[in-house]
Each structure stands twice: as C-alpha cells, then as structure tokens.
Design a protein around this motif. Structure first.
Motif, PDB file in Angstrom:
ATOM      1  N   ALA A  26       9.558  -0.041  -0.991  1.00  0.00           N
ATOM      2  CA  ALA A  26       8.912  -0.668  -0.227  1.00  0.00           C
ATOM      3  C   ALA A  26       7.436  -1.103  -0.353  1.00  0.00           C
ATOM      4  N   VAL A  27       6.670  -0.368  -1.042  1.00  0.00           N
ATOM      5  CA  VAL A  27       5.350  -0.613  -1.422  1.00  0.00           C
ATOM      6  C   VAL A  27       5.257  -1.623  -2.306  1.00  0.00           C
ATOM      7  N   ALA A  28       6.206  -1.676  -3.241  1.00  0.00           N
ATOM      8  CA  ALA A  28       6.445  -2.860  -4.254  1.00  0.00           C
ATOM      9  C   ALA A  28       6.892  -4.193  -3.628  1.00  0.00           C
ATOM     10  N   LEU A  29       7.725  -4.038  -2.717  1.00  0.00           N
ATOM     11  CA  LEU A  29       8.124  -5.284  -1.716  1.00  0.00           C
ATOM     12  C   LEU A  29       6.790  -5.900  -1.024  1.00  0.00           C
ATOM     13  N   ILE A  30       6.382  -4.804  -0.600  1.00  0.00           N
ATOM     14  CA  ILE A  30       5.215  -5.287   0.579  1.00  0.00           C
ATOM     15  C   ILE A  30       4.064  -5.803  -0.495  1.00  0.00           C
ATOM     16  N   THR A  31       3.484  -5.374  -1.256  1.00  0.00           N
ATOM     17  CA  THR A  31       2.799  -5.780  -2.371  1.00  0.00           C
ATOM     18  C   THR A  31       2.934  -6.892  -2.910  1.00  0.00           C
ATOM     19  N   GLY A  32       4.180  -7.220  -3.434  1.00  0.00           N
ATOM     20  CA  GLY A  32       4.593  -8.677  -4.094  1.00  0.00           C
ATOM     21  C   GLY A  32       4.474  -9.669  -3.238  1.00  0.00           C
ATOM     22  N   VAL A  33       5.087  -9.322  -1.920  1.00  0.00           N
ATOM     23  CA  VAL A  33       4.839 -10.333  -0.815  1.00  0.00           C
ATOM     24  C   VAL A  33       3.540 -10.937  -0.500  1.00  0.00           C
ATOM     25  N   VAL A  34       2.607  -9.743  -0.312  1.00  0.00           N
ATOM     26  CA  VAL A  34       1.176 -10.048   0.121  1.00  0.00           C
ATOM     27  C   VAL A  34       0.560 -10.726  -1.052  1.00  0.00           C
ATOM     28  N   ILE A  35       0.687 -10.329  -2.271  1.00  0.00           N
ATOM     29  CA  ILE A  35      -0.002 -10.999  -3.563  1.00  0.00           C
ATOM     30  C   ILE A  35       0.618 -12.324  -3.731  1.00  0.00           C
ATOM     31  N   GLY A  36       1.861 -12.752  -3.736  1.00  0.00           N
ATOM     32  CA  GLY A  36       2.635 -14.084  -3.690  1.00  0.00           C
ATOM     33  C   GLY A  36       2.082 -14.923  -2.492  1.00  0.00           C
ATOM     34  N   PHE A  38      -0.879 -14.758  -1.220  1.00  0.00           N
ATOM     35  CA  PHE A  38      -2.363 -14.896  -1.511  1.00  0.00           C
ATOM     36  C   PHE A  38      -2.275 -15.996  -2.706  1.00  0.00           C
ATOM     37  N   GLN A  39      -1.462 -16.056  -3.688  1.00  0.00           N
ATOM     38  CA  GLN A  39      -1.391 -16.771  -4.751  1.00  0.00           C
ATOM     39  C   GLN A  39      -0.820 -18.097  -4.286  1.00  0.00           C
ATOM     40  N   ALA A  40       0.003 -18.272  -3.470  1.00  0.00           N
ATOM     41  CA  ALA A  40       0.242 -19.736  -2.859  1.00  0.00           C
ATOM     42  C   ALA A  40      -0.764 -20.454  -2.216  1.00  0.00           C
ATOM     43  N   LEU A  41      -1.556 -19.509  -1.646  1.00  0.00           N
ATOM     44  CA  LEU A  41      -2.704 -19.962  -0.567  1.00  0.00           C
ATOM     45  C   LEU A  41      -3.548 -20.481  -1.424  1.00  0.00           C
ATOM     46  N   THR A  42      -4.019 -19.744  -2.642  1.00  0.00           N
ATOM     47  CA  THR A  42      -5.308 -20.172  -3.490  1.00  0.00           C
ATOM     48  C   THR A  42      -4.834 -20.703  -4.616  1.00  0.00           C
ATOM     49  N   SER A  43      -3.460 -20.959  -5.013  1.00  0.00           N
ATOM     50  CA  SER A  43      -3.113 -21.718  -6.247  1.00  0.00           C
ATOM     51  C   SER A  43      -3.430 -20.934  -7.478  1.00  0.00           C
ATOM     52  N   VAL A  44      -3.566 -19.484  -7.430  1.00  0.00           N
ATOM     53  CA  VAL A  44      -4.046 -18.870  -8.606  1.00  0.00           C
ATOM     54  C   VAL A  44      -2.709 -18.365  -9.094  1.00  0.00           C
ATOM     55  N   GLN A  45      -2.670 -18.831 -10.436  1.00  0.00           N
ATOM     56  CA  GLN A  45      -1.051 -18.314 -10.855  1.00  0.00           C
ATOM     57  C   GLN A  45      -1.346 -17.504 -12.180  1.00  0.00           C
ATOM     58  N   GLU A  46      -2.055 -16.289 -11.897  1.00  0.00           N
ATOM     59  CA  GLU A  46      -2.277 -15.363 -12.849  1.00  0.00           C
ATOM     60  C   GLU A  46      -1.044 -14.403 -12.731  1.00  0.00           C
ATOM     61  N   MET A  47      -0.575 -13.947 -13.935  1.00  0.00           N
ATOM     62  CA  MET A  47       0.668 -12.984 -14.017  1.00  0.00           C
ATOM     63  C   MET A  47       0.279 -11.734 -13.671  1.00  0.00           C
ATOM     64  N   THR A  48      -1.071 -11.105 -14.383  1.00  0.00           N
ATOM     65  CA  THR A  48      -1.340  -9.795 -14.229  1.00  0.00           C
ATOM     66  C   THR A  48      -1.981  -9.509 -12.873  1.00  0.00           C
ATOM     67  N   LEU A  49      -2.099 -10.543 -12.058  1.00  0.00           N
ATOM     68  CA  LEU A  49      -2.657 -10.503 -10.557  1.00  0.00           C
ATOM     69  C   LEU A  49      -1.498  -9.873  -9.770  1.00  0.00           C
ATOM     70  N   THR A  50      -0.300 -10.098  -9.953  1.00  0.00           N
ATOM     71  CA  THR A  50       0.851  -9.292  -9.298  1.00  0.00           C
ATOM     72  C   THR A  50       1.145  -8.059  -9.990  1.00  0.00           C
ATOM     73  N   PHE A  51       0.989  -8.050 -11.107  1.00  0.00           N
ATOM     74  CA  PHE A  51       1.661  -6.720 -11.961  1.00  0.00           C
ATOM     75  C   PHE A  51       0.698  -5.121 -11.749  1.00  0.00           C
ATOM     76  N   VAL A  52      -0.459  -5.747 -12.025  1.00  0.00           N
ATOM     77  CA  VAL A  52      -1.586  -4.577 -11.902  1.00  0.00           C
ATOM     78  C   VAL A  52      -1.743  -3.974 -10.497  1.00  0.00           C
ATOM     79  N   PRO A  53      -1.990  -4.832  -9.375  1.00  0.00           N
ATOM     80  CA  PRO A  53      -1.819  -3.932  -8.164  1.00  0.00           C
ATOM     81  C   PRO A  53      -0.757  -3.290  -7.761  1.00  0.00           C
ATOM     82  N   LYS A  54       0.478  -4.037  -8.209  1.00  0.00           N
ATOM     83  CA  LYS A  54       1.819  -3.295  -7.820  1.00  0.00           C
ATOM     84  C   LYS A  54       1.881  -2.107  -8.519  1.00  0.00           C
ATOM     85  N   VAL A  55       1.754  -1.931  -9.584  1.00  0.00           N
ATOM     86  CA  VAL A  55       2.036  -0.803 -10.433  1.00  0.00           C
ATOM     87  C   VAL A  55       0.681   0.262  -9.941  1.00  0.00           C
ATOM     88  N   GLY A  56      -0.410  -0.101  -9.770  1.00  0.00           N
ATOM     89  CA  GLY A  56      -1.331   0.841  -9.209  1.00  0.00           C
ATOM     90  C   GLY A  56      -0.996   1.551  -7.842  1.00  0.00           C
TER      91      GLY A  56
END
Length: 88
Positions: A26-36, A38-56
């Motif tokens: 559930a945390v992985a899903l919610i974090t992925g949706v929120v970061i996705g 954020f990336q769609a709204l700001t056009s930031v396409q950094e791969m580590t932006l999704t990985f690091v917060p999700k793992v943390g």
C-alpha cells in the motif's frame, strides 16, 4: 492429511501472506502514485525520484510493522502448523 486440511492450510497461509505484505504494498502504491503525479505536473523525469522515496518509505513501514508481522506469523505457526505436524 486430507485434501480439505491441505486446502485450508493453503488458504490460511495465503491470507497471512496478504496481511503481512499489505502495508508495504500500500505504501509503495501510494508513494508511486503521488510521485508520478508530481512528475507529470512538473515535467521532471528523473528515475531516482521515484525509487529513493519509495524504498525509504517502505523501509520505515517495514520497521514499524515488523512486530505485527512477527506476531502474525508466529501465531499462525504455533496455532495451526505445529499442531498439524504434531498430529493433534
């Protein structure tokens, strides 16, 4: 051991596995949706932006729910598996 006992143990095992993995998933899903979002709204396409917060966040949730997971698994083994092995 009859088929009904085997299928009942399998059903209970899968239910315990779902209950134990649900907080992490559930945390992985919610974090992925929120970061996705954020990336769609700001056009930031950094791969580590999704990985690091999700793992943390998953590590934090795992650390917080570790006692629940351990209790659920040990109760299942002591209440269901061990008596089945002992034959009572």
């Amino acid at each position: 051991m009859g088929e009904t006992v085997l299928f009942d143990m399998l059903r209970q095992s899968l239910l315990i596995a779902v209950r134990m993995s649900a907080p992490l998933l559930a945390v992985a899903l919610i974090t992925g949706v929120v970061i996705g979002l954020f990336q769609a709204l700001t056009s930031v396409q950094e791969m580590t932006l999704t990985f690091v917060p999700k793992v943390g966040l998953m590590l934090v949730v795992f650390w917080v729910s570790m006692s629940f997971m351990t209790t659920a698994l040990s109760d299942f083994y002591l209440g269901e598996i061990i008596p089945l092995i002992a034959g009572s």
